[in-house]
Design a protein around this motif. Sequence first.
Motif, PDB file in Angstrom:
ATOM      1  N   TYR A 221       0.813  -1.216   0.000  1.00  0.00           N
ATOM      2  CA  TYR A 221       0.000   0.000   0.000  1.00  0.00           C
ATOM      3  C   TYR A 221       0.851   1.273   0.000  1.00  0.00           C
ATOM      4  CZ  TYR A 221      -3.947   3.064   1.160  1.00  0.00           C
ATOM      5  OH  TYR A 221      -4.916   4.048   1.145  1.00  0.00           O
ATOM      6  N   LEU A 225       0.755   4.056  -3.005  1.00  0.00           N
ATOM      7  CA  LEU A 225       0.472   5.481  -2.844  1.00  0.00           C
ATOM      8  C   LEU A 225       1.622   6.345  -3.350  1.00  0.00           C
ATOM      9  CD1 LEU A 225      -1.223   5.578   0.691  1.00  0.00           C
ATOM     10  CD2 LEU A 225      -2.341   5.655  -1.541  1.00  0.00           C
ATOM     11  N   TYR A 230       1.687  10.460  -3.916  1.00  0.00           N
ATOM     12  CA  TYR A 230       1.388  10.937  -2.570  1.00  0.00           C
ATOM     13  C   TYR A 230       2.668  11.054  -1.749  1.00  0.00           C
ATOM     14  CZ  TYR A 230      -3.477  10.002  -3.754  1.00  0.00           C
ATOM     15  OH  TYR A 230      -4.700  10.015  -4.361  1.00  0.00           O
ATOM     16  N   MET A 238      -2.455   8.099   6.222  1.00  0.00           N
ATOM     17  CA  MET A 238      -3.408   7.067   5.809  1.00  0.00           C
ATOM     18  C   MET A 238      -3.293   5.833   6.695  1.00  0.00           C
ATOM     19  SD  MET A 238      -5.263   8.233   3.314  1.00  0.00           S
ATOM     20  CE  MET A 238      -5.835   6.994   2.168  1.00  0.00           C
ATOM     21  N   ARG A 276     -13.931  -2.363  -0.626  1.00  0.00           N
ATOM     22  CA  ARG A 276     -12.748  -1.575  -0.271  1.00  0.00           C
ATOM     23  C   ARG A 276     -11.625  -1.756  -1.283  1.00  0.00           C
ATOM     24  NH1 ARG A 276      -8.710  -2.405   4.973  1.00  0.00           N
ATOM     25  NH2 ARG A 276      -7.588  -0.419   4.698  1.00  0.00           N
ATOM     26  N   ILE A 280      -9.851   0.986  -3.870  1.00  0.00           N
ATOM     27  CA  ILE A 280      -8.417   1.318  -3.885  1.00  0.00           C
ATOM     28  C   ILE A 280      -7.846   1.145  -5.286  1.00  0.00           C
ATOM     29  CG2 ILE A 280      -6.141   0.640  -3.014  1.00  0.00           C
ATOM     30  CD1 ILE A 280      -7.537  -0.148  -0.384  1.00  0.00           C
ATOM     31  N   ALA A 284      -7.061   5.491  -7.394  1.00  0.00           N
ATOM     32  CA  ALA A 284      -5.731   5.852  -6.911  1.00  0.00           C
ATOM     33  C   ALA A 284      -5.528   7.361  -6.816  1.00  0.00           C
ATOM     34  CB  ALA A 284      -4.665   5.246  -7.817  1.00  0.00           C
ATOM     35  N   LEU A 290     -10.015   7.192  -1.303  1.00  0.00           N
ATOM     36  CA  LEU A 290      -9.019   6.384  -0.601  1.00  0.00           C
ATOM     37  C   LEU A 290      -9.192   6.516   0.917  1.00  0.00           C
ATOM     38  CD1 LEU A 290      -5.768   6.969  -2.696  1.00  0.00           C
ATOM     39  CD2 LEU A 290      -7.204   4.927  -2.658  1.00  0.00           C
ATOM     40  N   ALA A 293     -12.046   4.334   1.866  1.00  0.00           N
ATOM     41  CA  ALA A 293     -11.596   2.937   1.842  1.00  0.00           C
ATOM     42  C   ALA A 293     -10.753   2.616   3.072  1.00  0.00           C
ATOM     43  CB  ALA A 293     -10.792   2.674   0.570  1.00  0.00           C
ATOM     44  N   GLN A 294      -9.944   3.574   3.515  1.00  0.00           N
ATOM     45  CA  GLN A 294      -9.093   3.330   4.679  1.00  0.00           C
ATOM     46  C   GLN A 294      -9.911   3.254   5.968  1.00  0.00           C
ATOM     47  OE1 GLN A 294      -6.369   2.281   4.024  1.00  0.00           O
ATOM     48  NE2 GLN A 294      -4.886   2.575   5.657  1.00  0.00           N
ATOM     49  N   SER A 354      -2.433  -1.438  -9.817  1.00  0.00           N
ATOM     50  CA  SER A 354      -3.881  -1.380  -9.577  1.00  0.00           C
ATOM     51  C   SER A 354      -4.521  -2.761  -9.605  1.00  0.00           C
ATOM     52  CB  SER A 354      -4.567  -0.481 -10.613  1.00  0.00           C
ATOM     53  OG  SER A 354      -4.161   0.853 -10.452  1.00  0.00           O
ATOM     54  N   TYR A 357      -5.144  -4.942  -6.431  1.00  0.00           N
ATOM     55  CA  TYR A 357      -6.293  -4.720  -5.556  1.00  0.00           C
ATOM     56  C   TYR A 357      -7.564  -5.349  -6.108  1.00  0.00           C
ATOM     57  CZ  TYR A 357      -2.966  -2.025  -3.038  1.00  0.00           C
ATOM     58  OH  TYR A 357      -1.842  -1.689  -2.328  1.00  0.00           O
TER      59      TYR A 357
END
Length: 383
Positions: A221, A225, A230, A238, A276, A280, A284, A290, A293-294, A354, A357
Motif C-alpha cells: 500500500y 500510494l 502521494y 493514511m 474496499r 483502492i 488511486a 481512498l 476505503a481506509q 492497480s 487490488y
Amino acid sequence: MPAQAFSFALFLFCYYAHAGTWSTYATLFFAEHGMTVAQIGVLMSMIQVLRIIGPNVWGYVADHYDRRVTVLRVAGFAALIGFSGFFIGSTFGHFMLAMVVLNLFTSGQAPICEALMLSEMRGDLTHYGRIRMWGSIGFIVAVSASAYALDHYGIVALPTIAAGLLVLTIVAAFRLHDVPRHRHQEAPLPLLTLLRRREVIAFFASTALMVAAHTSLYTFYSLYLERNGYSKTVIGAMWSLGVLAEVALFYFQAPLFRRWRPMQLMYLTLLLAVARFVMIGMAAHLLWLLIVAQLMHAATFALHHSSSVMTLQRWFSGPLQARGQALYMSLSYGIGGSLGGLFLAQWWQAAGPSSVYYVAALLCLLSLGAAMLSARWQQHDGH
C-alpha cells in the motif's frame, strides 16, 4: 470487566508496540547495513513464515502443561536473547539467525494472551474489543514515537528502541497470572478430529484468503500510494487513519455482537472488503475515496478479527483454547499471509499495481464463499 483487564491491555500494548516498530522500520535498518533488496525480502518474510510454526509449538506447550503465563515469560526472554543478534553482528547470516529466533518465540505470544483473556471471560466477550484495542493503540503510539527518535538519532537506534519494547513486554507478562480453564461437561474432540471437519477447514480457508487479500495493503500500500504521487506525510496519515478506525471499532463493537451473530458480521466484513479493494484499485488519484476505503479497515480488519475469534470458540475451547488461537494465527497470517504476499508480488510485476487490488477483491469473494460453506455445513451437521 475481567479482573486482569488492565494487565491484558498492558501486555497487548507492549507486544504490538514492539511488533509494529520492528516490522515498520526493520527494512531501513537492514538496508543501512548493506543488505540487498532480495536479502531484505528474505529476512522480512521470516515474520510470516515463523507464524506458521511458532504459534502451534507454543500453543501446544501452553495447553499441554497448562502453564500459559510461564510460556509467555520464557518466550519473552528467549526472544530478547535472539534479538541480541542485531547488536553483535551485521552480516546476512547474523540477521537471519536473529530473525528466526526472535519470530519463533514472539509469534506465539499474542495467541496465548488471547487464550488467557477468553478463559477469564468465560464466553462473555462484551469487553473483548475494549481490551484488544490497546494492541492497536500500542502499535500507533510506538511507530509514531519511534519515527521522531529515528529522525533524531538515525536508524542505528532502532535495535535499542525495539529491545526496550521487548523488555517492557516481558515486564507486562509478569503482571499476568494463569486462569483456571472452564471445564466443560463433555470432553472436547481431539484436535485432529476437529481439523478434519469440513466446516472447520472451510472456516480456516476463509480467514486465510482474507488475510492473503490484506497483504495487498501490508506489503504494497505504501509503495502504491508513492507511485501515485502521494507524499510520505500523506502515506503516514493514511496508515494512522486505518489504525484509528480499528481502535474505534474495537471500542464500540459490543452492541454489534449483542444484536448479530459472529458469522453474520463476518459476511458483512467480507462484502465490505470486496468494495474496499475495488475502490483502492480504481481510485488511486481520488484521495477522498481512498480515505473512505481506509476507514473501512475498521470492518475488514477489526470486526473480521473479532468475528473470527468468537467463531473459533465454537470448536476450540477449554484445553484446546491456546491451540485454537495458535492455529488461527498460523493458518491465516502465517500460510495465508506468506502465500498472499508472494502471489501478489508476482501479480504486481506482471499486471501492474492497480490490478493487485482487484485480485485482492476476488480473494475476498472466495473468502465469503468459504465462510458461507462453513456456516451451511455447521447447520447441516448439527454442530
